[in-house]
Design a protein around this motif. Structure first.
Motif, PDB file in Angstrom:
ATOM      1  N   PHE A 186       0.848  -1.186   0.000  1.00 30.79           N
ATOM      2  CA  PHE A 186       0.000   0.000   0.000  1.00 30.79           C
ATOM      3  C   PHE A 186       0.888   1.242   0.000  1.00 30.79           C
ATOM      4  O   PHE A 186       1.896   1.291   0.714  1.00 30.79           O
ATOM      5  CB  PHE A 186      -0.884   0.052   1.243  1.00 30.79           C
ATOM      6  N   MET A 187       0.499   2.239  -0.776  1.00 32.80           N
ATOM      7  CA  MET A 187       1.141   3.542  -0.726  1.00 32.80           C
ATOM      8  C   MET A 187       0.172   4.481  -0.020  1.00 32.80           C
ATOM      9  O   MET A 187      -0.903   4.778  -0.539  1.00 32.80           O
ATOM     10  CB  MET A 187       1.462   4.082  -2.117  1.00 32.80           C
ATOM     11  N   LEU A 188       0.538   4.896   1.179  1.00 37.09           N
ATOM     12  CA  LEU A 188      -0.315   5.769   1.976  1.00 37.09           C
ATOM     13  C   LEU A 188      -0.009   7.211   1.603  1.00 37.09           C
ATOM     14  O   LEU A 188       1.128   7.668   1.718  1.00 37.09           O
ATOM     15  CB  LEU A 188      -0.070   5.533   3.469  1.00 37.09           C
ATOM     16  N   ASP A 189      -1.038   7.900   1.169  1.00 38.36           N
ATOM     17  CA  ASP A 189      -0.848   9.239   0.617  1.00 38.36           C
ATOM     18  C   ASP A 189      -1.760  10.222   1.329  1.00 38.36           C
ATOM     19  O   ASP A 189      -2.978  10.182   1.175  1.00 38.36           O
ATOM     20  CB  ASP A 189      -1.168   9.195  -0.881  1.00 38.36           C
ATOM     21  N   ALA A 190      -1.161  11.060   2.160  1.00 37.18           N
ATOM     22  CA  ALA A 190      -1.901  12.109   2.872  1.00 37.18           C
ATOM     23  C   ALA A 190      -0.903  13.168   3.304  1.00 37.18           C
ATOM     24  O   ALA A 190       0.247  12.850   3.621  1.00 37.18           O
ATOM     25  CB  ALA A 190      -2.633  11.542   4.077  1.00 37.18           C
ATOM     26  N   SER A 191      -1.314  14.404   3.337  1.00 39.68           N
ATOM     27  CA  SER A 191      -0.398  15.474   3.723  1.00 39.68           C
ATOM     28  C   SER A 191      -0.301  15.627   5.239  1.00 39.68           C
ATOM     29  O   SER A 191       0.626  16.239   5.742  1.00 39.68           O
ATOM     30  CB  SER A 191      -0.817  16.796   3.082  1.00 39.68           C
ATOM     31  N   LYS A 192      -1.240  15.061   5.974  1.00 37.96           N
ATOM     32  CA  LYS A 192      -1.214  15.160   7.438  1.00 37.96           C
ATOM     33  C   LYS A 192      -0.613  13.884   8.018  1.00 37.96           C
ATOM     34  O   LYS A 192      -1.058  12.774   7.721  1.00 37.96           O
ATOM     35  CB  LYS A 192      -2.618  15.379   7.986  1.00 37.96           C
ATOM     36  N   PHE A 193       0.377  14.078   8.893  1.00 40.56           N
ATOM     37  CA  PHE A 193       1.108  12.943   9.460  1.00 40.56           C
ATOM     38  C   PHE A 193       0.197  11.975  10.204  1.00 40.56           C
ATOM     39  O   PHE A 193       0.360  10.764  10.110  1.00 40.56           O
ATOM     40  CB  PHE A 193       2.213  13.460  10.392  1.00 40.56           C
ATOM     41  N   GLU A 194      -0.786  12.505  10.943  1.00 43.16           N
ATOM     42  CA  GLU A 194      -1.657  11.618  11.730  1.00 43.16           C
ATOM     43  C   GLU A 194      -2.491  10.702  10.843  1.00 43.16           C
ATOM     44  O   GLU A 194      -2.842   9.585  11.250  1.00 43.16           O
ATOM     45  CB  GLU A 194      -2.554  12.412  12.689  1.00 43.16           C
ATOM     46  N   ILE A 195      -2.778  11.124   9.625  1.00 44.46           N
ATOM     47  CA  ILE A 195      -3.532  10.271   8.699  1.00 44.46           C
ATOM     48  C   ILE A 195      -2.641   9.138   8.196  1.00 44.46           C
ATOM     49  O   ILE A 195      -3.050   7.983   8.153  1.00 44.46           O
ATOM     50  CB  ILE A 195      -4.110  11.096   7.532  1.00 44.46           C
ATOM     51  N   VAL A 196      -1.408   9.476   7.855  1.00 44.93           N
ATOM     52  CA  VAL A 196      -0.444   8.448   7.431  1.00 44.93           C
ATOM     53  C   VAL A 196      -0.231   7.455   8.571  1.00 44.93           C
ATOM     54  O   VAL A 196      -0.240   6.236   8.369  1.00 44.93           O
ATOM     55  CB  VAL A 196       0.892   9.083   6.995  1.00 44.93           C
ATOM     56  N   LEU A 197      -0.048   7.962   9.777  1.00 43.88           N
ATOM     57  CA  LEU A 197       0.166   7.107  10.945  1.00 43.88           C
ATOM     58  C   LEU A 197      -1.014   6.166  11.174  1.00 43.88           C
ATOM     59  O   LEU A 197      -0.826   4.990  11.495  1.00 43.88           O
ATOM     60  CB  LEU A 197       0.410   7.975  12.181  1.00 43.88           C
ATOM     61  N   ALA A 198      -2.223   6.675  10.972  1.00 41.13           N
ATOM     62  CA  ALA A 198      -3.418   5.830  11.131  1.00 41.13           C
ATOM     63  C   ALA A 198      -3.385   4.661  10.157  1.00 41.13           C
ATOM     64  O   ALA A 198      -3.730   3.535  10.513  1.00 41.13           O
ATOM     65  CB  ALA A 198      -4.678   6.661  10.920  1.00 41.13           C
ATOM     66  N   GLY A 199      -2.959   4.916   8.932  1.00 40.57           N
ATOM     67  CA  GLY A 199      -2.842   3.837   7.953  1.00 40.57           C
ATOM     68  C   GLY A 199      -1.739   2.859   8.318  1.00 40.57           C
ATOM     69  O   GLY A 199      -1.896   1.648   8.184  1.00 40.57           O
ATOM     70  N   LEU A 200      -0.614   3.388   8.795  1.00 40.35           N
ATOM     71  CA  LEU A 200       0.520   2.532   9.174  1.00 40.35           C
ATOM     72  C   LEU A 200       0.155   1.543  10.271  1.00 40.35           C
ATOM     73  O   LEU A 200       0.638   0.414  10.289  1.00 40.35           O
ATOM     74  CB  LEU A 200       1.701   3.382   9.642  1.00 40.35           C
ATOM     75  N   LYS A 201      -0.701   1.966  11.191  1.00 41.44           N
ATOM     76  CA  LYS A 201      -1.089   1.097  12.311  1.00 41.44           C
ATOM     77  C   LYS A 201      -1.804  -0.163  11.833  1.00 41.44           C
ATOM     78  O   LYS A 201      -1.789  -1.173  12.524  1.00 41.44           O
ATOM     79  CB  LYS A 201      -1.967   1.865  13.294  1.00 41.44           C
ATOM     80  N   TRP A 202      -2.415  -0.102  10.672  1.00 42.57           N
ATOM     81  CA  TRP A 202      -3.188  -1.236  10.183  1.00 42.57           C
ATOM     82  C   TRP A 202      -2.523  -1.982   9.028  1.00 42.57           C
ATOM     83  O   TRP A 202      -2.967  -3.062   8.664  1.00 42.57           O
ATOM     84  CB  TRP A 202      -4.588  -0.784   9.783  1.00 42.57           C
ATOM     85  N   CYS A 203      -1.476  -1.407   8.464  1.00 36.76           N
ATOM     86  CA  CYS A 203      -0.821  -2.048   7.311  1.00 36.76           C
ATOM     87  C   CYS A 203      -0.035  -3.279   7.730  1.00 36.76           C
ATOM     88  O   CYS A 203       0.547  -3.323   8.807  1.00 36.76           O
ATOM     89  CB  CYS A 203       0.136  -1.069   6.636  1.00 36.76           C
ATOM     90  N   GLN A 204      -0.021  -4.230   6.832  1.00 39.60           N
ATOM     91  CA  GLN A 204       0.823  -5.407   6.997  1.00 39.60           C
ATOM     92  C   GLN A 204       1.996  -5.243   6.033  1.00 39.60           C
ATOM     93  O   GLN A 204       1.875  -4.609   5.002  1.00 39.60           O
ATOM     94  CB  GLN A 204       0.043  -6.666   6.655  1.00 39.60           C
ATOM     95  N   GLY A 205       3.119  -5.834   6.349  1.00 39.83           N
ATOM     96  CA  GLY A 205       4.257  -5.746   5.437  1.00 39.83           C
ATOM     97  C   GLY A 205       4.899  -4.374   5.488  1.00 39.83           C
ATOM     98  O   GLY A 205       4.931  -3.721   6.521  1.00 39.83           O
ATOM     99  N   LYS A 206       5.387  -3.948   4.328  1.00 38.33           N
ATOM    100  CA  LYS A 206       6.125  -2.691   4.246  1.00 38.33           C
ATOM    101  C   LYS A 206       5.403  -1.721   3.319  1.00 38.33           C
ATOM    102  O   LYS A 206       5.570  -1.778   2.111  1.00 38.33           O
ATOM    103  CB  LYS A 206       7.533  -2.947   3.729  1.00 38.33           C
TER     104      LYS A 206
END
Length: 104
Positions: free
Chosen positions: A66-86
């Protein structure tokens, strides 16, 4: 997916149809799934969390990074918490300043 259709579906909360777009992209040969929830009319934090939570349960979709694309860090972080892999991070913004960026 940065498509206008995807954006409209996310705004309506139609995650099932948005997921169909993601599945189609992977079926058509996408090597990465770009998840972009940057829009002033959208609750990006909630949208990122919900979409990624659904995406990781879909075998056809979760097999690509997944490529997480958002200008706000907290949105990217929210996606990272649920992503598997890299996952791949896109659009990190330094608008908040270098010091705050480093803290995050």
């Amino acid at each position: 997916s940065g498509s206008i259709r995807f954006k409209k579906l996310m705004m309506k909360g139609d995650y099932a149809t948005a997921m169909d777009i993601a599945k189609k992209q992977v079926e058509d040969g996408a090597h990465v799934l770009d998840i972009n929830v940057d829009d002033g009319m959208l609750d990006g934090l909630a949208a990122m969390q919900k979409f990624v939570k659904i995406a990781i349960t879909e075998p056809e979709v979760s097999k690509v990074p997944f490529m997480l694309d958002a200008s706000k860090f907290e949105i990217v972080l929210a996606g990272l918490k649920w992503c598997q892999g890299k996952p791949i991070i896109n659009s990190i913004s330094l608008k908040v300043g270098e010091e705050l960026f480093k803290e995050q």
